[in-house]
Design a protein around this motif. Structure first.
Motif, PDB file in Angstrom:
ATOM      1  N   GLY A  56      10.105  40.599  60.470  1.00  0.00           N
ATOM      2  CA  GLY A  56      11.218  40.727  59.538  1.00  0.00           C
ATOM      3  C   GLY A  56      12.427  41.301  60.244  1.00  0.00           C
ATOM      4  O   GLY A  56      12.324  42.302  60.955  1.00  0.00           O
ATOM      5  N   LEU A  57      13.574  40.641  60.090  1.00  0.00           N
ATOM      6  CA  LEU A  57      14.807  41.090  60.736  1.00  0.00           C
ATOM      7  C   LEU A  57      15.927  41.147  59.719  1.00  0.00           C
ATOM      8  O   LEU A  57      16.099  40.218  58.924  1.00  0.00           O
ATOM      9  CB  LEU A  57      15.204  40.144  61.874  1.00  0.00           C
ATOM     10  N   SER A  58      16.691  42.217  59.761  1.00  0.00           N
ATOM     11  CA  SER A  58      17.858  42.341  58.892  1.00  0.00           C
ATOM     12  C   SER A  58      19.116  42.086  59.719  1.00  0.00           C
ATOM     13  O   SER A  58      19.436  42.884  60.606  1.00  0.00           O
ATOM     14  CB  SER A  58      17.924  43.738  58.271  1.00  0.00           C
ATOM     15  N   PRO A  59      19.831  40.992  59.477  1.00  0.00           N
ATOM     16  CA  PRO A  59      21.036  40.687  60.258  1.00  0.00           C
ATOM     17  C   PRO A  59      22.237  41.485  59.763  1.00  0.00           C
ATOM     18  O   PRO A  59      23.298  40.945  59.450  1.00  0.00           O
ATOM     19  CB  PRO A  59      21.211  39.190  60.044  1.00  0.00           C
ATOM     20  N   LEU A  65      17.706  45.252  71.193  1.00  0.00           N
ATOM     21  CA  LEU A  65      16.456  45.147  71.932  1.00  0.00           C
ATOM     22  C   LEU A  65      15.318  45.917  71.268  1.00  0.00           C
ATOM     23  O   LEU A  65      14.147  45.605  71.502  1.00  0.00           O
ATOM     24  CB  LEU A  65      16.658  45.642  73.372  1.00  0.00           C
ATOM     25  N   GLY A  66      15.637  46.912  70.455  1.00  0.00           N
ATOM     26  CA  GLY A  66      14.596  47.571  69.679  1.00  0.00           C
ATOM     27  C   GLY A  66      14.045  46.646  68.621  1.00  0.00           C
ATOM     28  O   GLY A  66      12.827  46.547  68.420  1.00  0.00           O
ATOM     29  N   ASN A  67      14.944  45.926  67.924  1.00  0.00           N
ATOM     30  CA  ASN A  67      14.505  44.954  66.925  1.00  0.00           C
ATOM     31  C   ASN A  67      13.683  43.831  67.549  1.00  0.00           C
ATOM     32  O   ASN A  67      12.835  43.237  66.883  1.00  0.00           O
ATOM     33  CB  ASN A  67      15.708  44.330  66.225  1.00  0.00           C
ATOM     34  N   LEU A  68      13.945  43.517  68.823  1.00  0.00           N
ATOM     35  CA  LEU A  68      13.229  42.410  69.474  1.00  0.00           C
ATOM     36  C   LEU A  68      11.729  42.655  69.494  1.00  0.00           C
ATOM     37  O   LEU A  68      10.951  41.704  69.455  1.00  0.00           O
ATOM     38  CB  LEU A  68      13.763  42.213  70.895  1.00  0.00           C
ATOM     39  N   ARG A  69      11.325  43.912  69.522  1.00  0.00           N
ATOM     40  CA  ARG A  69       9.887  44.189  69.520  1.00  0.00           C
ATOM     41  C   ARG A  69       9.240  43.739  68.211  1.00  0.00           C
ATOM     42  O   ARG A  69       8.071  43.366  68.189  1.00  0.00           O
ATOM     43  CB  ARG A  69       9.636  45.679  69.759  1.00  0.00           C
ATOM     44  N   VAL A  92       9.554  34.302  60.566  1.00  0.00           N
ATOM     45  CA  VAL A  92      10.525  35.389  60.615  1.00  0.00           C
ATOM     46  C   VAL A  92      11.256  35.415  59.289  1.00  0.00           C
ATOM     47  O   VAL A  92      11.950  34.450  58.935  1.00  0.00           O
ATOM     48  CB  VAL A  92      11.520  35.220  61.774  1.00  0.00           C
ATOM     49  N   SER A  93      11.094  36.482  58.550  1.00  0.00           N
ATOM     50  CA  SER A  93      11.846  36.660  57.312  1.00  0.00           C
ATOM     51  C   SER A  93      13.191  37.286  57.655  1.00  0.00           C
ATOM     52  O   SER A  93      13.253  38.407  58.171  1.00  0.00           O
ATOM     53  CB  SER A  93      11.088  37.572  56.339  1.00  0.00           C
ATOM     54  N   TRP A  94      14.243  36.540  57.401  1.00  0.00           N
ATOM     55  CA  TRP A  94      15.593  37.074  57.589  1.00  0.00           C
ATOM     56  C   TRP A  94      15.968  37.836  56.306  1.00  0.00           C
ATOM     57  O   TRP A  94      16.145  37.226  55.257  1.00  0.00           O
ATOM     58  CB  TRP A  94      16.595  35.952  57.822  1.00  0.00           C
ATOM     59  N   ASP A  95      16.065  39.142  56.405  1.00  0.00           N
ATOM     60  CA  ASP A  95      16.399  39.956  55.235  1.00  0.00           C
ATOM     61  C   ASP A  95      17.906  39.915  54.973  1.00  0.00           C
ATOM     62  O   ASP A  95      18.587  40.953  54.927  1.00  0.00           O
ATOM     63  CB  ASP A  95      15.913  41.384  55.437  1.00  0.00           C
ATOM     64  N   ASP A  96      18.400  38.689  54.782  1.00  0.00           N
ATOM     65  CA  ASP A  96      19.837  38.495  54.619  1.00  0.00           C
ATOM     66  C   ASP A  96      20.307  38.727  53.180  1.00  0.00           C
ATOM     67  O   ASP A  96      21.499  38.608  52.891  1.00  0.00           O
ATOM     68  CB  ASP A  96      20.262  37.098  55.093  1.00  0.00           C
ATOM     69  N   TYR A  97      19.352  39.054  52.284  1.00  0.00           N
ATOM     70  CA  TYR A  97      19.739  39.413  50.925  1.00  0.00           C
ATOM     71  C   TYR A  97      19.768  40.934  50.755  1.00  0.00           C
ATOM     72  O   TYR A  97      19.943  41.443  49.664  1.00  0.00           O
ATOM     73  CB  TYR A  97      18.780  38.789  49.908  1.00  0.00           C
ATOM     74  N   ASP A  98      19.586  41.659  51.870  1.00  0.00           N
ATOM     75  CA  ASP A  98      19.768  43.111  51.869  1.00  0.00           C
ATOM     76  C   ASP A  98      21.232  43.440  51.612  1.00  0.00           C
ATOM     77  O   ASP A  98      22.125  42.618  51.875  1.00  0.00           O
ATOM     78  CB  ASP A  98      19.368  43.703  53.222  1.00  0.00           C
ATOM     79  N   ARG A  99      21.477  44.651  51.185  1.00  0.00           N
ATOM     80  CA  ARG A  99      22.854  45.100  50.968  1.00  0.00           C
ATOM     81  C   ARG A  99      23.539  45.390  52.301  1.00  0.00           C
ATOM     82  O   ARG A  99      22.912  45.793  53.276  1.00  0.00           O
ATOM     83  CB  ARG A  99      22.875  46.341  50.079  1.00  0.00           C
ATOM     84  N   GLU A 223      16.915  53.329  62.807  1.00  0.00           N
ATOM     85  CA  GLU A 223      17.643  53.037  61.569  1.00  0.00           C
ATOM     86  C   GLU A 223      17.177  51.719  60.966  1.00  0.00           C
ATOM     87  O   GLU A 223      16.915  51.604  59.783  1.00  0.00           O
ATOM     88  CB  GLU A 223      19.139  52.979  61.848  1.00  0.00           C
ATOM     89  N   GLY A 224      17.046  50.689  61.830  1.00  0.00           N
ATOM     90  CA  GLY A 224      16.600  49.382  61.359  1.00  0.00           C
ATOM     91  C   GLY A 224      17.380  48.954  60.137  1.00  0.00           C
ATOM     92  O   GLY A 224      18.597  49.038  60.083  1.00  0.00           O
ATOM     93  N   SER A 225      16.682  48.489  59.124  1.00  0.00           N
ATOM     94  CA  SER A 225      17.337  48.112  57.883  1.00  0.00           C
ATOM     95  C   SER A 225      17.416  49.284  56.924  1.00  0.00           C
ATOM     96  O   SER A 225      17.998  49.180  55.856  1.00  0.00           O
ATOM     97  CB  SER A 225      16.549  46.981  57.206  1.00  0.00           C
ATOM     98  N   GLY A 226      16.804  50.412  57.308  1.00  0.00           N
ATOM     99  CA  GLY A 226      16.796  51.563  56.424  1.00  0.00           C
ATOM    100  C   GLY A 226      15.846  51.403  55.257  1.00  0.00           C
ATOM    101  O   GLY A 226      15.843  52.191  54.322  1.00  0.00           O
ATOM    102  N   ALA A 227      15.000  50.378  55.322  1.00  0.00           N
ATOM    103  CA  ALA A 227      14.192  50.029  54.163  1.00  0.00           C
ATOM    104  C   ALA A 227      13.174  51.095  53.801  1.00  0.00           C
ATOM    105  O   ALA A 227      12.849  51.275  52.630  1.00  0.00           O
ATOM    106  CB  ALA A 227      13.480  48.700  54.416  1.00  0.00           C
TER     107      ALA A 227
END
Length: 608
Positions: A56-59, A65-69, A92-99, A223-227
């Motif tokens: 899962g990636l939040s754009p 490079l941390g997200n790459l893992r 890969v879920s693109w969390d593009d509906y995140d705020r 921090e990532g997506s903060g989810a």
């Protein structure tokens, strides 16, 4: 591969070798061990279904490079399963509906005006100025997709904006709302506990691991997506696991006040940018402008996609965080199963990456592949277990890193290679679908960097010098034989090498130093000057600079067992040559430096 039909299997082109021979080997080959576990667990449920590995990636900004893992661990496991001829896909879920949480620093083409979009879905935020993409999310997805393609990572992309707004999750949302009281009971167990470590805590978790000193990089990665620390849907009006985006303002500055189970009508108060409030309603069976809160959304997707394997960072795995809570919701609420989900550690940065435009100064995969080949970047994520922290080198450490990589390559071509070496190398240079492009003539990276430094990248000079490095068994006729490694090394010199480390060859001899030399030092320089062209190659010059002090002491040039005074004389000669050639006590490897200069240039600087 993104947003295409799933690829369920791949040819078994590179079978895993040697598994189970040694206990130590089992520890090294973490990919095979996880693949074994995933296959056993997934096929224990249903031996005929396709195994699903997920990321899962939040754009929300540059994907670093941390997200790459988050991508590489599932990719490597899925690829190992595919090599065995077992049906598998990596999603890969693109969390593009995140705020949109905040305006990231250091992104070209944006300014403070982007703050007006905070709270909107990432797909509703304008892309940075000059972008060819239609919105913010697509801009950063495109960059990551291109990098993953270069690394040989195949996947099926799932955009969460499309999933939610199309109504694909309609039944799952209604089911979560029907079972909201049960969900609330699970979450209530943790509301008095700390949800998840903050970035500082996360950095301390990795303390003592390789790369743990780069706390700025770790904080950004944590921090990532903060989810993991998102609100879970609780409110004074009751518990509602759904967060609407308002029709009036387009943001998630909304507060649910009631829900009608019969009509599925949700009523909420939306707050505008100036504090104004409006009351809005939506029917969850037909209106799709909102999403489940993260701690409910994630287990819902596990069940919806049938995910068997999905790792996550430390911020998702503490008590009360999303992975732990999700495991208690996915079965009872959604009828699915919690995937195998090892925790992965941080990826730090060795040295200041000047080229990076990433949030917090953390470079992206594209930044890394400007200075290293894709196979080497894959190797970094392959050789460490997920719970081990490591660093990606942007400083001079990259030269030692490449030495290790080349040593591994030589080792796998001999009978000395262990099964772990063979597996690690095979996973770095390619996938079940085939090998990645590679450099035809892989000259040592540090040598190419020295040549690029000294010559300023002049192609004719580079070809002349490197021809003297490759030996008589290789015919070097054009620079393409050295690419992409040559271009990576040249980019590193141009963008990362500190100015004070650049090599500046003297224009004129240091006559004062030459005049002050003792007779045996003059003799050493004269012997070197006379023999320069005996073997004008890297090997020949290496033998020469080490051999002159041996000859002065009465030893043969090939003598290996030397007394301490001869070794000291070698070091003194090296230091003297550096001062005479570049005006410093150190520099590039001396044989490489000499090879970069014409013999007459060397003679003019080391003899009066």
């Amino acid at each position: 591969m993104t947003d295409t039909a799933p690829q369920h299997s791949a040819p078994d082109r590179a079978p895993r070798r040697g598994r189970g021979k040694k206990e130590k080997q089992a520890e090294v080959d973490w990919v095979a061990r996880l693949a074994d576990e995933v296959i056993e667990t997934a096929h224990g449920r249903d031996p005929d279904r396709t195994i699903v590995c997920a990321s899962g990636l939040s754009p929300s900004g540059p994907i670093h490079l941390g997200n790459l893992r988050e991508v590489m661990v599932p990719h490597l496991v899925a690829d190992e399963i595919a090599r065995r001829g077992i049906a598998v896909e990596h999603i890969v879920s693109w969390d593009d509906y995140d705020r949109f949480r905040k305006v990231p620093a250091g992104v070209e083409g944006i300014d403070d005006s982007w703050a007006q979009h905070i709270g909107k879905p990432l797909t509703s935020v304008p892309a940075p100025r000059g972008s060819e993409q239609p919105n913010w999310a697509e801009h950063f997805k495109a960059a990551m997709t291109e990098s993953l393609a270069r690394m040989g990572v195949e996947f099926r992309g799932i955009g969460q904006t499309a999933q939610y707004t199309s109504g694909a999750y309609r039944d799952q949302v209604l089911h979560a709302m029907d079972r909201r009281h049960e969900i609330d009971d699970v979450l209530a167990q943790y509301r008095t506990k700390v949800d998840a470590p903050d970035a500082g805590d996360a950095a301390r978790v990795a303390e003592g691991s390789e790369g743990a000193d780069d706390t700025e990089a770790q904080a950004a990665a944590a921090e990532g997506s903060g989810a993991a620390s998102e609100e879970d849907g609780g409110s004074a009006a009751g518990y509602f696991p759904y967060k609407p985006y308002s029709k009036a303002f387009g943001t998630d500055a909304t507060r649910v006040v009631s829900y009608d189970d019969e009509t599925t009508e949700l009523t909420y108060i939306a707050t505008g940018p100036n504090g104004e409030q409006v009351t809005e309603t939506m029917r969850l069976d037909s209106d799709f402008h909102g999403k489940l809160v993260w701690k409910v959304d994630w287990p819902m997707r596990w069940a919806y996609e049938g995910v068997d394997f999905e790792p996550s960072g430390v911020d998702h795995q503490s008590p009360g965080s999303s992975y732990v809570v999700g495991g208690q919701l996915v079965g009872p609420i959604f009828g699915g199963h919690q995937p195998i989900g090892p925790m992965y550690a941080f990826v730090g940065i060795a040295g200041q990456a000047k080229m990076s435009s990433s949030r917090g100064g953390v470079p992206t995969p594209a930044d890394a592949m400007r200075i290293m080949e894709p196979a080497v970047l894959r190797w970094l994520y392959t050789r460490r277990r997920p719970n081990q922290s490591f660093s990606v080198a942007f400083d001079a450490e990259i030269q030692r890193l490449y030495d290790e990589w080349d040593a591994l390559g030589r080792k796998v071509r001999t009978s000395a290679a262990q099964p772990g070496d063979l597996a690690m190398h095979a996973r770095a240079i390619g996938t079940a679908a085939g090998e990645l492009p590679s450099t035809p003539v892989p000259v040592p990276y540090r040598a190419l960097a020295s040549v690029a430094d000294i010559t300023g990248g002049d192609p004719d000079q580079t070809l002349r010098i490197v021809s003297g490095m490759v030996g008589d068994d290789v015919e070097l006729t054009h620079l393409d034989q050295l690419r992409p490694r040559l271009d990576c090394a040249a980019t590193w010199v141009r963008t990362q090498m500190p100015e004070e480390d650049r090599t500046r060859v003297r224009e004129t001899p240091d006559l004062e130093l030459l005049a002050s030399l003792e007779p045996h030092r003059r003799e050493a320089l004269e012997m070197l000057s006379q023999r320069l062209t005996d073997d004008w190659s890297l090997d020949g010059l290496t033998t020469l600079v080490y051999g002159v002090p041996k000859l002065q002491a009465g030893f043969e040039v090939g003598e290996k067992k030397l007394p301490p005074e001869v070794k000291a004389a070698q070091r003194e000669l090296f230091a003297l040559l550096y001062r005479l050639l570049v005006g410093k006590d150190t520099g590039p490897r001396l044989p490489t430096l000499l090879l970069c200069l014409e013999p007459e240039k060397v003679r003019s600087l080391i003899t009066p």
